[in-house]
Write a protein that holds these residues in place. Structure first.
Motif, PDB file in Angstrom:
ATOM      1  N   THR A 283      44.035  42.237  67.425  1.00  0.00           N
ATOM      2  CA  THR A 283      45.482  42.429  67.400  1.00  0.00           C
ATOM      3  C   THR A 283      45.913  43.593  66.515  1.00  0.00           C
ATOM      4  OG1 THR A 283      45.435  40.598  65.838  1.00  0.00           O
ATOM      5  CG2 THR A 283      46.268  40.123  68.019  1.00  0.00           C
ATOM      6  N   CYS A 284      45.150  43.935  65.494  1.00  0.00           N
ATOM      7  CA  CYS A 284      45.610  44.938  64.527  1.00  0.00           C
ATOM      8  C   CYS A 284      44.739  46.186  64.483  1.00  0.00           C
ATOM      9  CB  CYS A 284      45.644  44.356  63.118  1.00  0.00           C
ATOM     10  SG  CYS A 284      46.515  42.809  63.019  1.00  0.00           S
ATOM     11  N   GLY A 285      43.658  46.227  65.240  1.00  0.00           N
ATOM     12  CA  GLY A 285      42.761  47.366  65.124  1.00  0.00           C
ATOM     13  C   GLY A 285      41.890  47.230  63.892  1.00  0.00           C
ATOM     14  N   LEU A 286      41.169  48.307  63.570  1.00  0.00           N
ATOM     15  CA  LEU A 286      40.227  48.225  62.453  1.00  0.00           C
ATOM     16  C   LEU A 286      40.932  48.510  61.136  1.00  0.00           C
ATOM     17  CD1 LEU A 286      37.072  49.980  63.903  1.00  0.00           C
ATOM     18  CD2 LEU A 286      37.747  47.579  63.978  1.00  0.00           C
ATOM     19  N   ILE A 287      41.220  47.458  60.393  1.00  0.00           N
ATOM     20  CA  ILE A 287      41.840  47.617  59.083  1.00  0.00           C
ATOM     21  C   ILE A 287      40.745  47.397  58.047  1.00  0.00           C
ATOM     22  CG2 ILE A 287      43.507  46.668  57.464  1.00  0.00           C
ATOM     23  CD1 ILE A 287      45.210  45.955  59.931  1.00  0.00           C
ATOM     24  N   GLY A 288      40.467  48.442  57.302  1.00  0.00           N
ATOM     25  CA  GLY A 288      39.366  48.375  56.358  1.00  0.00           C
ATOM     26  C   GLY A 288      39.823  47.889  54.994  1.00  0.00           C
ATOM     27  N   PHE A 289      38.878  47.783  54.084  1.00  0.00           N
ATOM     28  CA  PHE A 289      39.141  47.588  52.666  1.00  0.00           C
ATOM     29  C   PHE A 289      39.518  46.165  52.277  1.00  0.00           C
ATOM     30  CE2 PHE A 289      40.646  48.676  48.462  1.00  0.00           C
ATOM     31  CZ  PHE A 289      39.742  49.647  48.117  1.00  0.00           C
ATOM     32  N   VAL A 290      40.440  45.522  53.029  1.00  0.00           N
ATOM     33  CA  VAL A 290      40.899  44.187  52.639  1.00  0.00           C
ATOM     34  C   VAL A 290      39.718  43.231  52.556  1.00  0.00           C
ATOM     35  CG1 VAL A 290      42.376  42.258  53.260  1.00  0.00           C
ATOM     36  CG2 VAL A 290      43.088  44.583  53.771  1.00  0.00           C
ATOM     37  N   GLY A 291      38.904  43.232  53.623  1.00  0.00           N
ATOM     38  CA  GLY A 291      37.815  42.281  53.699  1.00  0.00           C
ATOM     39  C   GLY A 291      36.694  42.562  52.725  1.00  0.00           C
ATOM     40  N   LEU A 292      36.592  43.800  52.269  1.00  0.00           N
ATOM     41  CA  LEU A 292      35.525  44.141  51.334  1.00  0.00           C
ATOM     42  C   LEU A 292      35.945  43.881  49.895  1.00  0.00           C
ATOM     43  CD1 LEU A 292      32.745  45.475  50.805  1.00  0.00           C
ATOM     44  CD2 LEU A 292      33.947  47.648  50.626  1.00  0.00           C
ATOM     45  N   VAL A 293      37.163  44.285  49.560  1.00  0.00           N
ATOM     46  CA  VAL A 293      37.536  44.366  48.152  1.00  0.00           C
ATOM     47  C   VAL A 293      38.282  43.138  47.637  1.00  0.00           C
ATOM     48  CG1 VAL A 293      39.136  45.607  46.670  1.00  0.00           C
ATOM     49  CG2 VAL A 293      37.371  46.841  47.911  1.00  0.00           C
ATOM     50  N   VAL A 294      39.135  42.550  48.483  1.00  0.00           N
ATOM     51  CA  VAL A 294      39.900  41.392  47.986  1.00  0.00           C
ATOM     52  C   VAL A 294      38.975  40.265  47.498  1.00  0.00           C
ATOM     53  CG1 VAL A 294      41.503  39.556  48.664  1.00  0.00           C
ATOM     54  CG2 VAL A 294      42.016  41.941  49.227  1.00  0.00           C
ATOM     55  N   PRO A 295      37.893  39.942  48.225  1.00  0.00           N
ATOM     56  CA  PRO A 295      37.012  38.888  47.698  1.00  0.00           C
ATOM     57  C   PRO A 295      36.440  39.230  46.324  1.00  0.00           C
ATOM     58  CG  PRO A 295      36.469  39.368  49.985  1.00  0.00           C
ATOM     59  CD  PRO A 295      37.470  40.392  49.559  1.00  0.00           C
ATOM     60  N   HIS A 296      36.105  40.498  46.113  1.00  0.00           N
ATOM     61  CA  HIS A 296      35.558  40.886  44.801  1.00  0.00           C
ATOM     62  C   HIS A 296      36.620  40.762  43.717  1.00  0.00           C
ATOM     63  CE1 HIS A 296      31.636  42.028  46.114  1.00  0.00           C
ATOM     64  NE2 HIS A 296      32.097  42.908  46.995  1.00  0.00           N
ATOM     65  N   MET A 297      37.863  41.148  44.042  1.00  0.00           N
ATOM     66  CA  MET A 297      38.935  41.019  43.055  1.00  0.00           C
ATOM     67  C   MET A 297      39.069  39.562  42.635  1.00  0.00           C
ATOM     68  SD  MET A 297      41.967  43.375  44.630  1.00  0.00           S
ATOM     69  CE  MET A 297      41.872  45.158  44.734  1.00  0.00           C
ATOM     70  N   VAL A 298      39.059  38.679  43.613  1.00  0.00           N
ATOM     71  CA  VAL A 298      39.226  37.258  43.301  1.00  0.00           C
ATOM     72  C   VAL A 298      38.039  36.752  42.489  1.00  0.00           C
ATOM     73  CG1 VAL A 298      39.442  34.952  44.287  1.00  0.00           C
ATOM     74  CG2 VAL A 298      40.665  36.869  45.328  1.00  0.00           C
ATOM     75  N   ARG A 299      36.818  37.141  42.875  1.00  0.00           N
ATOM     76  CA  ARG A 299      35.622  36.702  42.138  1.00  0.00           C
ATOM     77  C   ARG A 299      35.664  37.161  40.689  1.00  0.00           C
ATOM     78  NH1 ARG A 299      32.736  38.656  46.514  1.00  0.00           N
ATOM     79  NH2 ARG A 299      32.062  37.008  47.938  1.00  0.00           N
ATOM     80  N   LEU A 300      36.146  38.418  40.481  1.00  0.00           N
ATOM     81  CA  LEU A 300      36.182  38.940  39.123  1.00  0.00           C
ATOM     82  C   LEU A 300      37.112  38.122  38.247  1.00  0.00           C
ATOM     83  CD1 LEU A 300      36.130  42.747  39.876  1.00  0.00           C
ATOM     84  CD2 LEU A 300      34.462  41.495  38.502  1.00  0.00           C
ATOM     85  N   VAL A 301      38.100  37.497  38.839  1.00  0.00           N
ATOM     86  CA  VAL A 301      39.051  36.726  38.047  1.00  0.00           C
ATOM     87  C   VAL A 301      38.611  35.267  37.907  1.00  0.00           C
ATOM     88  CG1 VAL A 301      41.442  35.967  37.847  1.00  0.00           C
ATOM     89  CG2 VAL A 301      40.931  38.266  38.687  1.00  0.00           C
ATOM     90  N   VAL A 302      38.255  34.618  39.014  1.00  0.00           N
ATOM     91  CA  VAL A 302      37.963  33.175  38.924  1.00  0.00           C
ATOM     92  C   VAL A 302      36.485  32.850  39.042  1.00  0.00           C
ATOM     93  CG1 VAL A 302      40.216  32.561  39.855  1.00  0.00           C
ATOM     94  CG2 VAL A 302      38.265  32.740  41.406  1.00  0.00           C
ATOM     95  N   GLY A 303      35.641  33.857  39.238  1.00  0.00           N
ATOM     96  CA  GLY A 303      34.221  33.573  39.381  1.00  0.00           C
ATOM     97  C   GLY A 303      33.847  33.405  40.841  1.00  0.00           C
TER      98      GLY A 303
END
Lengths: 361, 360
Positions: A283-303
């Motif tokens: 539906t949205c085409g290839l949107i990069g970055f969200v799937g790679l980086v958001v999980p790392h941001m969350v891990r860095l904060v809550v483990g």
């Protein structure tokens, strides 16, 4: 999985006893995320390339969504913009952003690879090839408000992952290495097909290029109605299977000793991640970055534990993509992928510098 | 140039007659045009012939099509979609530069409420709200313009998803696409019809037809017809007219033999094929976008082309040659002169607006 407050690496059991600053507790982080989500929803509806008075926006929502008896003083076009253009667009951004972040977190965990993203097993090239074939085929076809492009992109993504999975099982390499390398090989092959389709596309090249850049500009209620349930189901199953993801991150052998049906759980997790990714990409085409980086941001904060990680990734992925899309459409229509990278990368670097927790996948 | 024919009689837009206000009757056998991408230039007797001549069928009386259409109007657009326009449109969004130009040329510019950011002619088009960019329609801005008619470009010029979206919002969209010169004239009339300005559009297209036929006839009467490479762009691929494409059609009508890609769907040509075709004239359609004659002379592999050896590399204003709008007759004249500078055109056939740019 190794968790640690460097330099020591406490065992998993120690983690529960490690004093966590209150702002880093999952519940608090979730609260912040929900506020961010609400802000991005309201801002996404209130602002856009056309300015509509805030009072009108509120009145339109109250009148049409809540059925309040408000006198209609606004032009019909404002109503169309708010209800038919912005609202489905913001919701689509949230479902896609949340879905991609959860799919990315899952792929990183299952493959035990910090560079994995939702597209790593061929979904991106499969979807892109499907979409470009749809552009080449001169058939107008619509099912459930979806065009041939969305349909073939979805099928392309799902078939690509299934193919990678099937082929990797024939490999004598370790299952993860085999999977990653098969994904790379199949992805390259599909990318060649995509390049060929682009050469053949002539005047239609632009459509393929914009699919590759990703955009939420074409989001409609029908698309939300089709993609949202798929993404919701996929994310729900993944969140429900969080324990399996945690166990897989310990390594196949340890997971098996813990009583996990490693092969079966891996298939379930990968299939759900692929389903979510395919729905978002179609539906949205290839949107990069969200799937790679958001999980790392969350891990860095809550483990890195999957139980809090997956729901938080969903919330922050949703808010992040909705805000990025808002910034993308304010100056006209920029491809949203540019914005996700331009605001996401520096923010990520900032977090990398200042957060003191560490983890390794 | 005779811009004042009466609303001209014509049975259909492709076959018919034009009566000039001066009283000179020019018989046109436009049959060649009717064959859809026929390559042969239109046969006609050049202006001015004799004081009064041929009057074949049909008798010059206003054709029904040239009268103002009544609304609600249902037409079939160039993609075969049946479009109903409930009332005479008062707020039109044009998504192609050619349509924007035409509506201004018909004196209907005041009914335009939006265009694209590449609409550059006339100057007034630049100050309209731009509701679309190269990337696509900015849907919010289009809706905010509150159009009651949208005219879009076919063959992917306006993205099909955008067209579908606008229609889903209940706004009628007419999609225009012309692959040949006769089809451009048909489209210009169609736009006039849906805008509720058919008599003016019919007069304009008939005048264009007359002019273009006259130019083609003069070009066809020249002793030689050089092979012509119309350069769409180079860098690093060489972009040439596709076989049977609009640009190839224009080159033929301007008296040249077009060098094409040999494939109706491909716009690139290998240098080897270009060398094999060995064009006698190179027309720089990309001159406006920064390519100079000197650039061409410096290209490796091009130095032995006949056109380069003979110094027959000439720029042209690409916009008027390739934009399917009301200046197309100017474009044909400019192209004919670029192909054959020795061609003598009467003053009323010369390109009016933009002079041929001088090589730098």
């Amino acid at each position: 999985m190794r968790v640690g407050v460097a330099p020591g690496r406490p065992a998993l059991g120690d983690l529960a006893h490690t004093a966590t600053p209150s702002w880093r507790r999952p519940a608090v982080v979730a609260g912040v995320g929900v506020i961010a989500l609400a802000v991005s929803l309201l801002a996404g509806i209130a602002f856009g390339s056309v300015s509509i008075p805030l009072g009108d926006t509120v009145a339109i929502l109250a009148h049409r969504l809540l059925g309040w008896p408000v006198a209609v003083t606004w032009p019909a076009s404002s109503e169309t913009i708010i209800l038919e253009l912005r609202l489905p667009r913001v919701l689509m951004a949230m479902f896609a952003g949340g879905g991609l972040a959860v799919a990315g977190a899952t792929m990183q965990g299952v493959l035990r690879n910090p560079l994995a993203d939702p597209y790593v097993l061929g979904t991106a090239s499969g979807a892109a090839l499907g979409a470009s074939l749809a552009v080449l085929v001169p058939i107008q076809l619509g099912v459930l408000g979806l065009g041939l492009t969305q349909l073939l992109a979805f099928i392309g993504a799902v078939v690509a992952v299934a193919l990678v999975w099937r082929l990797s099982r024939a490999s004598r390499l370790g299952s993860l290495t085999g999977l990653l390398l098969t994904g790379y090989a199949v992805g390259s092959l599909l990318a060649a097909g995509l390049a060929m389709a682009m050469v053949l596309s002539g005047a239609q090249l632009r459509q393929i290029v914009f699919f590759l850049l990703g955009s939420l500009a074409t989001a409609t209620w029908q698309q939300v109605a089709v993609a949202a349930p798929l993404i919701t189901v996929g994310v729900a199953v993944l969140a429900w299977r969080a324990r399996a993801l945690d166990a897989l991150m310990l390594g196949d052998e340890t997971a098996a000793h813990l009583g996990l049906a490693v092969a079966r759980e891996r298939v379930i997790l990968l299939a759900c991640a692929a389903l979510v990714t395919a729905a978002a990409v179609a539906t949205c085409g290839l949107i990069g970055f969200v799937g790679l980086v958001v999980p790392h941001m969350v891990r860095l904060v809550v483990g890195p534990a999957a139980r809090p990680l997956l729901p938080l990734a969903a919330i922050f992925g949703a808010a992040f993509l909705a805000l990025a899309d808002l910034l993308a459409r304010l100056p006209g229509e920029l491809p949203v992928g540019i914005v996700t990278a331009v605001i996401g990368a520096p923010f990520f670097l900032l977090i990398l510098r200042h957060v003191r927790t560490g983890y390794e996948l | 140039m005779d811009r004042s024919p009466l609303p001209t009689p014509s049975r259909s837009d492709r076959k018919g007659f034009s009566v000039s206000a001066v009283g000179l009757v020019v018989a046109l056998v436009v049959g060649a045009c009717a064959a859809g991408g026929s390559a042969a230039p239109v046969t006609s007797s050049p202006i001015p012939a004799s004081s009064s001549t041929v009057a074949a069928t049909p008798s010059p009386s206003p054709s029904p099509e040239a009268t103002q259409p009544s609304f609600p109007l249902t037409i079939t657009d160039d993609e075969g979609t049946s479009v109903t326009i409930p009332a005479q449109p008062q707020r039109i969004v044009s998504l192609t530069p050619a349509t924007t130009e035409e509506l201004f040329a018909l004196g209907e510019g005041s009914r335009l409420v939006g265009d694209t950011d590449s609409d550059d002619y006339p100057v007034a088009a630049k100050s309209l709200p731009h509701v679309a960019t190269f990337q696509g329609v900015i849907m919010e801005q289009l809706v905010a313009a509150q159009p009651d008619l949208v005219i879009a470009g076919g063959d992917g010029f306006t993205q099909p998803a955008d067209v579908a979206r606008i229609r889903a919002l209940g706004i009628p969209v007419v999609v225009i696409y012309a692959a040949t010169v006769p089809a451009v004239l048909t489209d210009l009339r169609l736009v006039g019809e849906v805008a509720g300005a058919l008599p003016a559009a019919a007069a304009m297209t008939d005048a264009m037809q007359t002019r273009m036929d006259a130019i083609s006839a003069l070009a066809a009467a020249e002793p030689t017809h050089p092979s012509v490479f119309y350069e769409i762009g180079v860098g690093p691929d060489i972009y040439a007219p596709a076989q049977d494409s609009f640009v190839a059609d224009m080159v033929t009508r301007a008296g040249g033999v077009p060098v094409t890609t040999g494939d109706p769907d491909s716009y690139t040509i290998a240098l080897e094929k270009l060398v094999l075709a060995d064009p006698q004239v190179i027309v720089l359609g990309d001159y406006d976008y920064g390519t100079t004659v000197a650039d061409v002379l410096k290209r490796p592999g091009w130095e032995h082309l006949t056109a380069v050896v003979d110094g027959a590399v000439r720029p042209v204003d690409d916009t008027i040659v390739t934009r399917p709008g009301p200046r197309l007759a100017d474009g044909l004249a400019a192209l004919a002169l670029a192909i054959d500078p020795a061609l003598v055109l009467p003053a009323d056939l010369l390109p009016a607006a933009t002079p041929v740019p001088s090589p730098s």
